[in-house]
Design a protein around this motif. Structure first.
Motif: not given
Length: 366
Positions: A57-64
């Motif tokens: 749902x929130x996929x982004x480079x920092x989260x991944x």
């Protein structure tokens, strides 16, 4: 502290980066239709839930990156570590600490694992109707003392009250911010075969202390939680071993789970030595009585570090001079094979695979 500057990634670094990116792109494999306690245990079920629901749902480079906290670069070029955590431990007070200590220590430690110097914390409280104000004052006092010792300030917060029976007494959610010195680069992408795995101290103290404090088991043992802020010990390590590759605190799921995350992320092997694992006799005895492997028991004042082989001796000498690092030990090494796997050399000369657990034998320990 000296720093080493590279013009760009080497071939070996590119290979590890590709492995990590492939790991991040893995397809979610959540097959459960309802949430269970296993999904909050830090093992396979937790990873599946995080991947399939939150990362999707929130996929982004920092989260991944799936670290203990996000590393954020400001327009000025300065870098911050930003972390958040919730604490639902039962009982609220246990030998060696309380939920208040955990709320500060857990947040400070997550920031330290990113190489940051922790500075500020927010704290939100969900209180159950009927919770004693005197007990709340005591827990808040624990938080204040822990923050002062760790050198951080609690600068904002929130309070909610819910109906009796809806919150099991008290839940605390925190967020923390710390500044990462410009020269520090800690990443699984830096890990290499031949690197050493260092544990900052004894294993499993916190999980067993909480388990026995619940009073459900006819076991008496002198075990206290290891809850503590390790940020100062991390600074000691990094001053002595500036090429340190990676840090992680083995909380839920313990050392075994954290090592599996590292192995799967890098595609490399982590080979642990059973005879070098720093486990106190009382903790080991309690684990044997309960049929629990100490490798999967939570810690709240310890961390794992992957250190360059040429800096390992200096790292150990420095850590052992610190009050929290007296039992620091090399417990394993990074290898090419078995790829993406954790193995344990046993005291009998054999080897066994240390897999990631689906659930956790000790729920609600933080």
């Amino acid at each position: 502290m000296t720093s080493v500057h590279h013009s760009g990634p080497t071939f070996a670094e590119n290979e590890v980066i590709e492995r990590i990116e492939a790991f991040r792109r893995r397809r979610p494999r959540l097959r459960d239709e309802i949430v269970t306690l296993a999904h909050g245990a830090g093992g396979k079920a937790s990873a599946a839930l995080v991947d399939a629901v939150f990362v999707e749902a929130f996929r982004n480079e920092q989260l991944e990156a799936l670290g203990d906290g996000a590393v954020l670069t400001l327009p000025s070029g300065d870098r911050l570590a930003f972390s958040t955590d919730s604490f639902v431990v039962q009982p609220l007070r246990f030998p060696g600490g309380s939920i208040g200590h955990l709320a500060v220590h857990g947040t400070v430690n997550d920031l330290a694992m990113a190489g940051a110097r922790p500075s500020w914390i927010s704290a939100a409280f969900v209180l159950e109707e009927g919770f004693p104000v005197a007990e709340l004052r005591s827990i808040v006092a624990d938080m204040a003392q822990a923050a002062e010792t760790a050198g951080v300030q609690i600068v904002t917060g929130d309070t909610k009250v819910v109906a009796k029976g809806a919150a099991d007494g008290l839940f605390i959610t925190t967020a923390g911010v710390g500044v990462i010195p410009g020269e520090r680069q800690l990443s699984a992408a830096a890990v290499r075969p031949g690197d050493r795995v260092v544990m900052s101290g004894s294993m499993g103290d916190h999980g067993m202390a909480v388990m026995l404090a619940r009073g459900d088991l006819a076991i008496e043992a002198d075990i206290a939680s290891d809850t503590a802020a390790v940020s100062d010990l991390v600074e000691t390590l990094l001053a002595a071993a500036p090429s340190t590759r990676w840090l992680r605190d083995p909380t839920r799921g313990g050392v075994g789970t954290v090592c599996n995350e590292l192995a799967q992320t890098t595609g490399l092997g982590v080979v642990l030595d059973e005879q070098r694992l720093p486990i106190r006799p009382t903790v080991n005895g309690a684990c044997e009585l309960l049929g629990i492997d100490p490798l999967y028991v939570a810690n709240e004042g310890k961390f794992l570090a992957v250190v360059a082989p040429e800096e390992t001796e200096a790292a150990l000498l420095a850590m052992r001079t610190h009050p929290l690092g007296g039992e620091a030990a090399v417990i394993g090494e990074i290898t090419e094979e078995p790829a993406a796997t954790v193995a344990l050399r046993t005291g009998f000369g054999g080897t066994r695979i240390v897999d990631m657990l689906v659930g956790d034998p000790l729920p609600r320990i933080c």
